[in-house]
Design a protein around this motif. Structure first.
Motif, short mmCIF file in Angstrom:
data_model
loop_
_atom_site.label_atom_id
_atom_site.label_comp_id
_atom_site.label_asym_id
_atom_site.label_seq_id
_atom_site.Cartn_x
_atom_site.Cartn_y
_atom_site.Cartn_z
N LEU A 174 47.67 48.31 39.69
CA LEU A 174 47.59 46.92 39.25
C LEU A 174 48.07 46.78 37.81
O LEU A 174 47.89 47.69 36.99
N PHE A 175 48.64 45.61 37.54
CA PHE A 175 49.15 45.27 36.20
C PHE A 175 48.53 43.95 35.75
O PHE A 175 47.73 43.34 36.47
N GLY A 176 48.91 43.51 34.57
CA GLY A 176 48.33 42.29 34.02
C GLY A 176 48.48 41.09 34.93
O GLY A 176 47.60 40.23 34.99
N ARG A 177 49.61 41.00 35.66
CA ARG A 177 49.84 39.86 36.55
C ARG A 177 48.82 39.78 37.67
O ARG A 177 48.64 38.73 38.28
N ASN A 178 48.17 40.91 37.95
CA ASN A 178 47.21 40.97 39.05
C ASN A 178 45.78 40.72 38.61
O ASN A 178 44.88 40.63 39.46
N VAL A 179 45.55 40.61 37.32
CA VAL A 179 44.18 40.56 36.78
C VAL A 179 43.78 39.12 36.51
O VAL A 179 44.33 38.47 35.62
N GLY A 180 42.82 38.64 37.29
CA GLY A 180 42.30 37.30 37.09
C GLY A 180 40.87 37.34 36.58
O GLY A 180 40.51 38.18 35.75
N GLU A 181 40.04 36.44 37.09
CA GLU A 181 38.61 36.48 36.77
C GLU A 181 37.97 37.71 37.39
O GLU A 181 38.55 38.35 38.29
N ALA A 182 36.77 38.03 36.93
CA ALA A 182 36.11 39.25 37.38
C ALA A 182 35.98 39.29 38.91
O ALA A 182 36.31 40.31 39.54
N ALA A 183 35.51 38.21 39.50
CA ALA A 183 35.32 38.20 40.95
C ALA A 183 36.66 38.32 41.68
O ALA A 183 36.75 39.00 42.71
N GLU A 184 37.70 37.68 41.13
CA GLU A 184 39.03 37.78 41.74
C GLU A 184 39.52 39.23 41.73
O GLU A 184 40.09 39.71 42.71
N LEU A 185 39.31 39.90 40.61
CA LEU A 185 39.79 41.27 40.49
C LEU A 185 39.05 42.19 41.46
O LEU A 185 39.66 43.02 42.14
N ARG A 186 37.73 42.04 41.55
CA ARG A 186 36.97 42.86 42.50
C ARG A 186 37.44 42.59 43.93
O ARG A 186 37.57 43.51 44.74
N ASP A 187 37.69 41.32 44.24
CA ASP A 187 38.15 40.98 45.59
C ASP A 187 39.52 41.60 45.88
O ASP A 187 39.78 42.09 46.98
N LEU A 188 40.42 41.56 44.87
CA LEU A 188 41.74 42.14 45.07
C LEU A 188 41.66 43.64 45.29
O LEU A 188 42.32 44.19 46.19
N VAL A 189 40.85 44.32 44.50
CA VAL A 189 40.69 45.76 44.67
C VAL A 189 40.13 46.07 46.06
O VAL A 189 40.59 47.00 46.74
N ALA A 190 39.17 45.27 46.51
CA ALA A 190 38.61 45.47 47.85
C ALA A 190 39.67 45.23 48.93
O ALA A 190 39.74 45.97 49.93
N GLU A 191 40.50 44.21 48.73
CA GLU A 191 41.59 43.94 49.68
C GLU A 191 42.57 45.11 49.75
O GLU A 191 43.02 45.51 50.84
#
Length: 341
Positions: free
Chosen positions: A34-51
């Motif tokens: 992941l890079f900066g373009r992928n990093v949103g709010e905390a919950a968004e980031l956790r959800d993306l990592v889980a995805e």
């Protein structure tokens, strides 16, 4: 479950598209970055990592990030504190070597707290490059010091801190980016130094830390070693220097295949990197057409490369040492001062 293929993928945004999910299921990357373009709010980031982990098909699918401090810090406030560049630790070493070594360990351990909270399992750190005067600034203060011995000492401590927090450290950029005369994101750096000069300086930190489980190549052409191919595509540099002179037996990732230092068709570049001796091709920009090409060019992750990958995946969990985060942050701040909010 079928085997993974020998590549790591990026993704385009803060959530996965249906096309990305289907593509990853078919092409089975070993991990994701992941890079900066992928990093949103905390919950968004956790959800993306889980995805991503679900798309990878394994609970142990590695999730990578470049978190060095200074200029290279993908997670920033409020997701994680700002940390100084690695050169700040080298400056401290000039006056208080013991404090600097402890601060380097604490930096790695605090990075691990920060990153594990969102599901990351790999940090592309430490940067073991030894800068020289007149080189391109792409490394600059990302390096700990211009002293190979200090780089090795502080890099070792940072890697140990990451591992104590359960993360896999990836040392970079093997066998050394400190003399690069160009930014490899934009063009191919060429190093004219003799192999003897490189042995005396640039190679030393990588040799000292060759027991670590993972490393990333430098997209650099070392004219005295292989005048035709950059490290990532060079069987000569990988076999004779990285595996031979430096004695590195761990998992070897390419630097980002989408950087402009490498010229050619992406499928061919992915194939050539693996044939040259890299274990895994890393592709970061999330461009679907490029990812399809890389995935088409790389093989299944099997044999000795698969064994290295399994050892790398196990490294963080087997080195985990639970600790009190508040106590360690207070100790870090006593040495380095408070992080910038």
């Amino acid at each position: 479950m079928s085997e993974q293929k020998a590549w790591i993928a990026g993704c385009a945004g803060k959530r996965l598209s249906p096309d990305e999910k289907a593509f990853y299921a078919d092409e089975r990357p070993w991990g994701f970055i992941l890079f900066g373009r992928n990093v949103g709010e905390a919950a968004e980031l956790r959800d993306l990592v889980a995805e991503l982990r679900e798309a990878g098909g394994r609970e142990t699918t590695p999730i990578l990030v470049d978190q060095e401090g200074g200029r290279v810090q993908r997670l920033r406030p409020p997701l994680a504190p700002r940390y100084p560049a690695s050169a700040r630790l080298g400056e401290l070493h000039d006056s208080d070597p013991e404090a600097a070594e402890r601060a380097a360990w604490l930096t790695g351990r605090l990075f691990a707290f920060d990153l594990a909270a969102y599901g990351f399992t790999v940090d592309c750190l430490p940067c073991l490059d030894v800068p020289v005067a007149g080189a391109n600034s792409v490394i600059g203060d990302r390096a700990y010091s211009s002293s190979p011995e200090v780089v090795a000492k502080l890099g070792r401590a940072a890697a140990a801190g990451l591992a104590a927090g359960g993360l896999l450290p990836v040392m970079k950029h093997m066998p050394g980016h400190g003399r690069g005369n160009a930014d490899s994101h934009l063009s191919l750096p060429v190093v004219e130094a003799s192999c003897a000069e490189l042995e005396a300086s640039d190679f030393q930190p990588f040799r000292a830390l060759a027991d670590l489980p993972a490393a990333m190549t430098a997209h650099i052409l070392f004219r005295d070693i292989d005048p035709d191919q950059p490290t990532t595509l060079s069987p000569i540099v990988i076999a004779d220097v990285i595996r031979g002179r430096l004695g590195f037996g761990g998992l070897l990732l390419t630097d980002d295949m989408s950087m402009k230092a490498l010229q050619g068709e992406m499928r061919d570049l992915g194939r050539r990197a693996i044939e040259a001796g890299c274990d895994i091709a890393l592709h970061c920009n999330g461009d679907m057409a490029e990812m399809r090409a890389v995935a088409a060019g790389v093989p299944e992750l099997v044999g000795v490369s698969a064994m290295r990958a399994l050892a790398a995946e196990a490294y963080g969990p087997t080195h985990l040492q639970p600790a009190d985060e508040r106590t360690l942050r207070a100790e870090y701040e006593a040495i380095m001062g408070p992080p910038v909010a």
